[in-house]
Design a protein around this motif. Structure first.
Motif, PDB file in Angstrom:
ATOM      1  N   VAL A   1       0.978  -1.038  -0.011  1.00 62.67           N
ATOM      2  CA  VAL A   1      -0.028   0.270   0.043  1.00 62.67           C
ATOM      3  C   VAL A   1       0.802   1.299   0.202  1.00 62.67           C
ATOM      4  O   VAL A   1       1.830   1.391   0.661  1.00 62.67           O
ATOM      5  CB  VAL A   1      -0.941  -0.009   1.126  1.00 62.67           C
ATOM      6  N   TYR A   2       0.501   2.275  -0.893  1.00 58.87           N
ATOM      7  CA  TYR A   2       1.241   3.386  -0.921  1.00 58.87           C
ATOM      8  C   TYR A   2       0.147   4.421  -0.947  1.00 58.87           C
ATOM      9  O   TYR A   2      -0.506   4.684  -1.588  1.00 58.87           O
ATOM     10  CB  TYR A   2       2.145   3.511  -2.257  1.00 58.87           C
ATOM     11  N   VAL A   3       0.446   5.362   0.311  1.00 57.54           N
ATOM     12  CA  VAL A   3      -0.399   6.492   0.129  1.00 57.54           C
ATOM     13  C   VAL A   3       0.394   7.670  -0.654  1.00 57.54           C
ATOM     14  O   VAL A   3       1.320   8.371  -0.420  1.00 57.54           O
ATOM     15  CB  VAL A   3      -0.774   7.050   1.528  1.00 57.54           C
TER      16      VAL A   3
END
Length: 176
Positions: A1-3
């Protein structure tokens, strides 16, 4: 997951696109996109350098009863700098409410609205706003709604928004 953090200027958007390219294995596409955007921004900046007297602009991101605008440190403020225009709300920081009397006192040459997609008569509402009849932008009918998707979202279509903003503020310079 990359914000993904929202960019506050074009360099931050370029960095975000590059990081997404790295994370997805699409570096070639990311590099090409960033290069294309950089060229477009430079072309707009070069065209805007022909402006001898920068116009004062008020960006209205929401209308009555509480008028919000883009102050310093926002992407829209950065976009106005690129097109050689003066943000009348530059002394305010971030997304802020601005008193109608302060807007009248600032006397913008152009008013840009960004909410016409959900308020169909946004421009007409500004033109008919009580107390605004002395504002240069209202007198000259220089009130323009720009596509909020293009000027609010710090992504690949941002250069389209920059050009739309430039055409709205300086139609005499950016008309094709």
């Amino acid at each position: 997951v990359y914000v993904v953090q929202e960019g506050k200027n074009f360099d931050e958007v370029y960095d975000t696109i590059t990081v997404i390219g790295q994370a997805t294995g699409g570096m070639e596409e990311a590099d090409a996109l960033v290069s294309e955007m950089e060229v477009q921004v430079e072309e707009i900046k070069e065209q805007a350098s022909a402006v001898k007297e920068p116009k004062k602009v008020f960006i209205e991101v929401s209308g009555d009863p509480e008028i919000y605008t883009a102050g310093s440190g926002t992407f829209m403020d950065h976009m106005l700098e690129i097109i050689n225009a003066e943000n009348v709300a530059k002394d305010l920081e971030g997304w802020v409410s601005m008193d109608p009397e302060a807007i009248v006192e600032a006397n913008p040459d152009v008013i840009l609205t960004t909410y016409g997609y959900y308020v169909p008569e946004a421009v007409d509402q500004v033109l008919a706003r009580p107390g605004f009849e002395s504002v240069a932008a209202v007198k000259e009918k220089a009130v323009v709604d720009v596509n909020s998707d293009l000027v609010n979202s710090s992504g690949p279509r941002l250069t389209e928004g920059l050009l739309e903003m430039a055409e709205a503020v300086y139609p005499e310079v950016f008309s094709e």
